[in-house]
Design a protein around this motif. Structure first.
Motif, PDB file in Angstrom:
ATOM      1  N   VAL A 190     -36.996 -34.535 138.415  1.00  0.00           N
ATOM      2  CA  VAL A 190     -36.834 -33.451 137.434  1.00  0.00           C
ATOM      3  C   VAL A 190     -37.664 -32.265 137.901  1.00  0.00           C
ATOM      4  O   VAL A 190     -38.838 -32.430 138.258  1.00  0.00           O
ATOM      5  N   PRO A 191     -37.095 -31.054 137.920  1.00  0.00           N
ATOM      6  CA  PRO A 191     -37.863 -29.898 138.385  1.00  0.00           C
ATOM      7  C   PRO A 191     -38.859 -29.376 137.346  1.00  0.00           C
ATOM      8  O   PRO A 191     -38.660 -29.537 136.147  1.00  0.00           O
ATOM      9  N   LEU A 192     -39.919 -28.766 137.857  1.00  0.00           N
ATOM     10  CA  LEU A 192     -40.865 -28.010 137.040  1.00  0.00           C
ATOM     11  C   LEU A 192     -40.676 -26.547 137.421  1.00  0.00           C
ATOM     12  O   LEU A 192     -40.892 -26.167 138.580  1.00  0.00           O
ATOM     13  N   VAL A 193     -40.260 -25.736 136.464  1.00  0.00           N
ATOM     14  CA  VAL A 193     -39.950 -24.332 136.726  1.00  0.00           C
ATOM     15  C   VAL A 193     -41.026 -23.438 136.131  1.00  0.00           C
ATOM     16  O   VAL A 193     -41.390 -23.572 134.962  1.00  0.00           O
ATOM     17  N   ALA A 194     -41.550 -22.550 136.947  1.00  0.00           N
ATOM     18  CA  ALA A 194     -42.506 -21.522 136.521  1.00  0.00           C
ATOM     19  C   ALA A 194     -43.780 -22.072 135.892  1.00  0.00           C
ATOM     20  O   ALA A 194     -44.160 -21.666 134.794  1.00  0.00           O
ATOM     21  N   PRO A 195     -44.485 -22.993 136.565  1.00  0.00           N
ATOM     22  CA  PRO A 195     -45.794 -23.386 136.034  1.00  0.00           C
ATOM     23  C   PRO A 195     -46.670 -22.148 135.905  1.00  0.00           C
ATOM     24  O   PRO A 195     -46.695 -21.302 136.793  1.00  0.00           O
ATOM     25  N   SER A 196     -47.382 -22.038 134.784  1.00  0.00           N
ATOM     26  CA  SER A 196     -48.207 -20.848 134.537  1.00  0.00           C
ATOM     27  C   SER A 196     -49.563 -21.026 135.190  1.00  0.00           C
ATOM     28  O   SER A 196     -50.607 -21.114 134.537  1.00  0.00           O
ATOM     29  N   THR A 197     -49.538 -21.096 136.501  1.00  0.00           N
ATOM     30  CA  THR A 197     -50.734 -21.198 137.322  1.00  0.00           C
ATOM     31  C   THR A 197     -50.363 -20.718 138.716  1.00  0.00           C
ATOM     32  O   THR A 197     -49.220 -20.896 139.147  1.00  0.00           O
ATOM     33  N   GLY A 198     -51.326 -20.114 139.390  1.00  0.00           N
ATOM     34  CA  GLY A 198     -51.074 -19.617 140.735  1.00  0.00           C
ATOM     35  C   GLY A 198     -51.723 -20.468 141.804  1.00  0.00           C
ATOM     36  O   GLY A 198     -52.002 -19.979 142.900  1.00  0.00           O
ATOM     37  N   ALA A 199     -51.949 -21.736 141.510  1.00  0.00           N
ATOM     38  CA  ALA A 199     -52.641 -22.618 142.458  1.00  0.00           C
ATOM     39  C   ALA A 199     -51.858 -22.762 143.757  1.00  0.00           C
ATOM     40  O   ALA A 199     -50.648 -22.998 143.754  1.00  0.00           O
ATOM     41  N   MET A 200     -52.555 -22.639 144.876  1.00  0.00           N
ATOM     42  CA  MET A 200     -51.919 -22.740 146.181  1.00  0.00           C
ATOM     43  C   MET A 200     -51.275 -24.103 146.409  1.00  0.00           C
ATOM     44  O   MET A 200     -50.243 -24.213 147.094  1.00  0.00           O
ATOM     45  N   VAL A 201     -51.825 -25.150 145.797  1.00  0.00           N
ATOM     46  CA  VAL A 201     -51.295 -26.494 145.998  1.00  0.00           C
ATOM     47  C   VAL A 201     -49.864 -26.612 145.479  1.00  0.00           C
ATOM     48  O   VAL A 201     -49.119 -27.503 145.893  1.00  0.00           O
ATOM     49  N   LEU A 202     -49.444 -25.711 144.602  1.00  0.00           N
ATOM     50  CA  LEU A 202     -48.076 -25.716 144.093  1.00  0.00           C
ATOM     51  C   LEU A 202     -47.127 -24.954 145.018  1.00  0.00           C
ATOM     52  O   LEU A 202     -45.912 -24.989 144.839  1.00  0.00           O
ATOM     53  N   HIS A 203     -47.704 -24.238 145.984  1.00  0.00           N
ATOM     54  CA  HIS A 203     -46.915 -23.439 146.922  1.00  0.00           C
ATOM     55  C   HIS A 203     -46.857 -24.061 148.308  1.00  0.00           C
ATOM     56  O   HIS A 203     -45.818 -24.022 148.963  1.00  0.00           O
ATOM     57  N   GLU A 204     -47.982 -24.598 148.753  1.00  0.00           N
ATOM     58  CA  GLU A 204     -48.081 -25.162 150.102  1.00  0.00           C
ATOM     59  C   GLU A 204     -48.809 -26.508 150.041  1.00  0.00           C
ATOM     60  O   GLU A 204     -49.907 -26.579 149.473  1.00  0.00           O
ATOM     61  N   PRO A 205     -48.225 -27.563 150.631  1.00  0.00           N
ATOM     62  CA  PRO A 205     -46.863 -27.608 151.184  1.00  0.00           C
ATOM     63  C   PRO A 205     -45.821 -27.503 150.074  1.00  0.00           C
ATOM     64  O   PRO A 205     -46.125 -27.775 148.902  1.00  0.00           O
ATOM     65  N   VAL A 206     -44.616 -27.112 150.432  1.00  0.00           N
ATOM     66  CA  VAL A 206     -43.562 -26.927 149.444  1.00  0.00           C
ATOM     67  C   VAL A 206     -43.240 -28.251 148.765  1.00  0.00           C
ATOM     68  O   VAL A 206     -42.989 -29.256 149.432  1.00  0.00           O
ATOM     69  N   ASN A 207     -43.300 -28.244 147.421  1.00  0.00           N
ATOM     70  CA  ASN A 207     -42.894 -29.411 146.644  1.00  0.00           C
ATOM     71  C   ASN A 207     -41.432 -29.196 146.243  1.00  0.00           C
ATOM     72  O   ASN A 207     -41.105 -28.185 145.626  1.00  0.00           O
ATOM     73  N   PRO A 208     -40.543 -30.129 146.590  1.00  0.00           N
ATOM     74  CA  PRO A 208     -39.115 -29.910 146.328  1.00  0.00           C
ATOM     75  C   PRO A 208     -38.757 -29.777 144.853  1.00  0.00           C
ATOM     76  O   PRO A 208     -37.671 -29.291 144.524  1.00  0.00           O
ATOM     77  N   TRP A 209     -39.676 -30.172 143.964  1.00  0.00           N
ATOM     78  CA  TRP A 209     -39.371 -30.163 142.530  1.00  0.00           C
ATOM     79  C   TRP A 209     -40.093 -29.058 141.764  1.00  0.00           C
ATOM     80  O   TRP A 209     -39.937 -28.958 140.549  1.00  0.00           O
ATOM     81  N   ILE A 210     -40.880 -28.236 142.441  1.00  0.00           N
ATOM     82  CA  ILE A 210     -41.635 -27.170 141.755  1.00  0.00           C
ATOM     83  C   ILE A 210     -41.148 -25.806 142.226  1.00  0.00           C
ATOM     84  O   ILE A 210     -41.098 -25.527 143.421  1.00  0.00           O
ATOM     85  N   PHE A 211     -40.816 -24.945 141.255  1.00  0.00           N
ATOM     86  CA  PHE A 211     -40.348 -23.591 141.552  1.00  0.00           C
ATOM     87  C   PHE A 211     -41.266 -22.593 140.848  1.00  0.00           C
ATOM     88  O   PHE A 211     -41.276 -22.478 139.625  1.00  0.00           O
ATOM     89  N   ASN A 212     -42.066 -21.890 141.642  1.00  0.00           N
ATOM     90  CA  ASN A 212     -43.020 -20.920 141.110  1.00  0.00           C
ATOM     91  C   ASN A 212     -42.331 -19.578 140.867  1.00  0.00           C
ATOM     92  O   ASN A 212     -41.399 -19.193 141.569  1.00  0.00           O
ATOM     93  N   VAL A 213     -42.840 -18.842 139.872  1.00  0.00           N
ATOM     94  CA  VAL A 213     -42.292 -17.515 139.566  1.00  0.00           C
ATOM     95  C   VAL A 213     -43.464 -16.536 139.438  1.00  0.00           C
ATOM     96  O   VAL A 213     -43.535 -15.728 138.518  1.00  0.00           O
ATOM     97  N   ARG A 214     -44.430 -16.665 140.336  1.00  0.00           N
ATOM     98  CA  ARG A 214     -45.593 -15.780 140.291  1.00  0.00           C
ATOM     99  C   ARG A 214     -46.386 -15.942 141.593  1.00  0.00           C
ATOM    100  O   ARG A 214     -46.251 -16.931 142.298  1.00  0.00           O
TER     101      ARG A 214
END
Length: 368
Positions: A114-138
């Protein structure tokens, strides 16, 4: 009569099941030290979802946002997330607040796909490495923090202290700040970790005043950051206070009270009053139609997040599944939010990289 009743019941059940397909779950901190920002995030998201539903929904189906209070506790975030997925049948988790909270959800996302869309955090761990289920919007906190340090140095403020929450969020923001220090060839005069729950800032505030720090970067929740500012002023420090976009809410300004003026807050969306951006104008128009004075930066984060999620749902087709939604989002390329472009790929789930600075003015408003 009996046959007609069964046919009617079957139609009603079919409709109910179809509508349930667009359930979205939001476990987030609606109480506790982040409540003000979370509420504004959610208000922004609802502003867009309500407009979409008023036009008939997505592929004829309304979006239902199910928001539940995790009390800003990562363990409860996971419990509620699991319940939303297994018992409420949500297509995605959405706009949860907190770095440790999003990290705690990662195994759950992978387990249930199940995807997690737009977590309200800018943590680098959510960006790198790319998690196939997390989509950041910030943008990332590290980008924000580095830019803030570079700005302080550019205006001659070289004696800078860092107060960081003793968790993954604090460490992540501080890592970005240290990148900024390296770029301007400086070192912090003090780097201090503080407890996540009910920290006492009196001693470290006195030390900062004694060190005559010109500026202090506070990497903490809204409530804790406000308490740190109050402690600094009580200790006699007039240092410039800088904090990150997790505190870009009107609620945070209220917590600062008489000490709000002059606090710098990093931002990850354009000026909420800059109607030259179609995204901002769209949000402003919808807010005014509801009788609101306008939108806050935190509301804009929620609004943009809802817009990205809605586009993903539209592209996932009339019978979406979590997997179809994930694939649709990853296929977004140069999607125009309204003056800002969002792109995802198999190797990049950052979405947006906009970062700016704001300052609280004498009227208690963010100024760019």
């Amino acid at each position: 009569m009996t046959k007609t009743w069964f046919i009617g019941l079957a139609i009603a059940l079919a409709c109910a099941q179809t509508h349930a397909q667009l359930r979205i779950g939001q476990p987030s901190g609606f109480s506790g030290s982040v409540a003000a920002g979370v509420k504004e995030n959610t208000d922004g998201a609802k502003l867009y979802f309500d407009a979409v539903n008023a036009r008939g929904g997505v592929n004829g189906q309304p979006i239902e946002l199910i928001s539940v209070d995790d009390k800003f506790d990562p363990k409860l975030t996971v419990e509620l997330g699991r319940e939303l997925i297994t018992k409420r049948g949500v297509l995605a988790l959405f706009l949860n607040r907190g770095t440790p909270h999003a990290q705690a959800l990662m195994p759950l996302l992978a387990e249930h796909k199940v995807p997690l869309v737009a977590p309200s955090t800018g943590a680098m761990v959510l960006h790198e490495p790319v998690n196939p289920w997390i989509f950041n919007v910030r943008a990332t906190y590290q980008r924000e923090a580095a830019r803030a340090i570079e700005h302080l140095a550019s205006i001659g403020q070289n004696r800078i202290a860092i107060l960081e929450t003793d968790d993954s969020f604090g460490a992540d923001g501080a890592a970005g700040a240290m990148q900024g220090f390296a770029k301007v060839k400086l070192e912090p005069v003090l780097r201090q970790k503080t407890p996540r729950e009910k920290p006492d800032f009196s001693a470290v505030a006195a030390e900062i005043a004694k060190l005559q720090a010109q500026a202090v970067m506070v990497i903490a929740s809204a409530g804790n950051t406000a308490n740190a500012v109050h402690a600094l002023r009580a200790a006699g420090s007039r240092a410039q206070v800088v904090t990150l976009s997790n505190n870009a809410s009107e609620g945070f300004i209220k917590l600062l009270g008489e000490h709000a003026r002059g606090v710098i807050v990093t931002q990850v969306f354009p000026n909420e009053r800059s109607v030259s951006f179609p995204l901002i104008k769209e949000a402003q128009d919808l807010a005014k139609a509801k009788g609101l004075d306008g939108v806050s930066p935190a509301m804009m984060e929620g609004f943009a997040a809802a817009k990205v999620l809605t586009e993903g749902l539209r592209r996932a087709g009339p019978n979406p599944t979590p997997q179809k939604l994930r694939d649709a989002l990853e296929g977004l390329s140069r999607y125009d939010l309204g003056g800002l472009t969002v792109s995802y790929s198999a190797t990049n789930h950052t979405g947006l990289d906009f970062a700016d600075l704001s300052i609280v003015d004498a009227n208690g408003r963010f100024r760019r």
